[in-house]
Design an enzyme around this catalytic site. Structure first.
Site, short mmCIF file in Angstrom:
data_model
loop_
_atom_site.label_atom_id
_atom_site.label_comp_id
_atom_site.label_asym_id
_atom_site.label_seq_id
_atom_site.Cartn_x
_atom_site.Cartn_y
_atom_site.Cartn_z
N GLU A 159 0.82 -1.22 0.00
CA GLU A 159 0.00 0.00 0.00
C GLU A 159 0.85 1.27 0.00
OE1 GLU A 159 -2.58 0.40 3.42
OE2 GLU A 159 -3.61 2.12 2.59
N LYS A 217 -2.42 -2.01 -3.18
CA LYS A 217 -3.47 -1.16 -2.60
C LYS A 217 -3.07 0.31 -2.78
CE LYS A 217 -5.91 -0.17 1.73
NZ LYS A 217 -6.51 -0.73 2.94
C1 5MM Z 1 -5.23 4.69 4.04
O1 5MM Z 1 -5.66 3.94 5.14
C2 5MM Z 1 -6.02 2.60 4.89
C3 5MM Z 1 -7.29 2.50 4.12
O2 5MM Z 1 -8.28 3.21 4.82
P1 5MM Z 1 -9.19 4.27 4.06
O3 5MM Z 1 -10.00 3.49 3.06
O4 5MM Z 1 -10.03 4.86 5.16
O5 5MM Z 1 -8.29 5.27 3.42
C4 5MM Z 1 -6.17 1.88 6.23
O6 5MM Z 1 -6.12 0.50 6.05
C5 5MM Z 1 -5.10 2.33 7.20
O7 5MM Z 1 -3.87 1.88 6.75
C6 5MM Z 1 -5.46 1.76 8.56
O8 5MM Z 1 -6.65 2.38 8.98
C7 5MM Z 1 -4.37 1.93 9.59
O9 5MM Z 1 -4.10 3.28 9.74
P2 5MM Z 1 -3.06 3.78 10.86
O10 5MM Z 1 -2.87 5.23 10.52
O11 5MM Z 1 -3.73 3.61 12.17
O12 5MM Z 1 -1.82 2.98 10.74
#
Ligand code: 5MM
Length: 345
Positions: A182, A224
């Protein structure tokens, strides 16, 4: 067949299953600080029990497996149980969902580069992956964060993050876990969509160069990425079709055909917009693409449910309806039938 061939076949099978049948991933891997931030905004207590209750609401949503192939968990969540003592991992398996785990340790300030981040978590990763694999996880996730701004990102930031992603992905495959790779180019800023396009292409090219360098098997991973969007405060916003065109054009330039699936992050887009843009990509291009175009949304699936739940037991069923609805919207978007197929629901 040797051990490595068996692992390779398993990786390929899992990666394909994650994007099969027009389903996608539900990211519920918010770290505690992120989860607490989302709770605080809605006046929900920021406790381990509140996080557990909320994650129980998600994994027990009726029919979730009709639209979702796999769920991305967080270290705290993968070890939790429902109120009646059933491990989440059992609920997930019984619902036909593939369990995955976020293994990065967050984006930290990059030394000497104000405003830029490097994702940490490589130290001890081999051992952590082994533990998660033994617990039943079949895939993992690592997020790199690239901000657009005046003079950033630097080449050093993109290179360091791409290399960390590749080292993580190689370790995952060694452990028999499919890496979700990602690299997120953030939406914040007033930049035009062309800047996001150019940078996303550069980042993806570098990521795949590093993945090649680390001998990551592309058939056994999922990408991703962000969609290609104008900055949130850019005066010229793009139409749904313009976003679809730019995103697919960019991905076609940079993502090898051997990758089985691309599962977008939502990045702060509303649920409706994320579904509409995914739908447009599938309507306009799905027959010409080498990879599946799927989703791995957190906020774009969870946010309405969280706003309904607000920490109250009495709201669980309504919140689950909202969660199941947004999950279904995205499955329908993969089929190119959104929003028509959702009318009247
Ligand atoms: C970009 O964040 C990931 C996808 O979420 P969205 O669809 O809301 O953008 C998400 O998987 C993110 O990596 C996780 O929520 C973990 O985030 P943190 O900031 O807590 O590591």
């Amino acid at each position: 067949m040797g051990r490595f061939q068996v692992i390779a076949l398993e990786l390929i099978g899992t990666a394909q299953a994650l994007v099969a049948d027009d389903k996608g991933l539900l990211a519920m891997d918010e770290s505690n600080p992120t989860c607490n931030k989302r709770f605080a905004a809605l006046g929900i207590p920021q406790t381990e029990e509140a996080r557990r209750s909320y994650r129980e609401l998600i994994v027990t949503t009726p029919g979730l497996g009709e639209s979702i192939s796999g769920v991305i968990l967080y270290d705290e969540t993968i070890r939790q149980k429902t109120k009646d003592g059933t491990p989440f991992l059992k609920i997930i398996a019984d619902a036909g969902l593939i369990p995955g785990i976020k293994v990065d340790e967050g984006a930290k300030d990059l030394a000497g580069q104000p405003g830029e981040k490097i994702t940490e978590g490589l130290d001890g990763l081999r051992e952590r992956l082994e533990e998660y694999a033994q617990m039943g996880a079949r895939f993992a996730k690592w997020r790199a964060v690239i901000a657009i701004g005046h003079g950033i990102p630097s080449r050093g930031c993109v290179e360091a993050n791409a290399q960390a992603l590749a080292r993580y992905a190689a370790l995952c495959q060694e452990a028999g876990l499919v890496p979700i790779v990602e690299p997120e180019v953030l939406m914040d800023g007033n930049h035009a969509i062309e800047r996001c396009f150019a940078l996303t292409e550069e980042v993806l090219r570098m990521v795949f160069e590093e993945l090649y360098g680390q001998q990551v098997m592309l058939e056994g991973m999922i990408l991703k990425p962000n969609m290609v969007l104008p900055g949130l405060t850019c005066p010229e916003q793009a139409t749904v079709d313009e976003v679809a065109d730019a995103t697919v054009k960019c991905l076609l330039r940079a993502v090898p055909a051997a990758v089985p699936g691309i599962a977008f992050l939502s990045g702060g887009q509303s649920g409706e917009l994320a579904s509409a843009r995914l739908n447009a990509m599938n309507v306009r291009f799905s027959k010409q693409l080498p990879w599946a175009l799927a989703f791995s949304f957190a906020r774009a699936i969870q946010q309405p449910a969280l706003e309904i739940w607000r920490g109250r037991e009495a709201n669980v069923l309504l919140a689950q309806n909202a969660l199941g609805y947004r999950a279904k919207c995205n499955r329908v978007a993969r089929q190119g039938n959104y929003p028509a197929a959702m009318e009247g629901e």
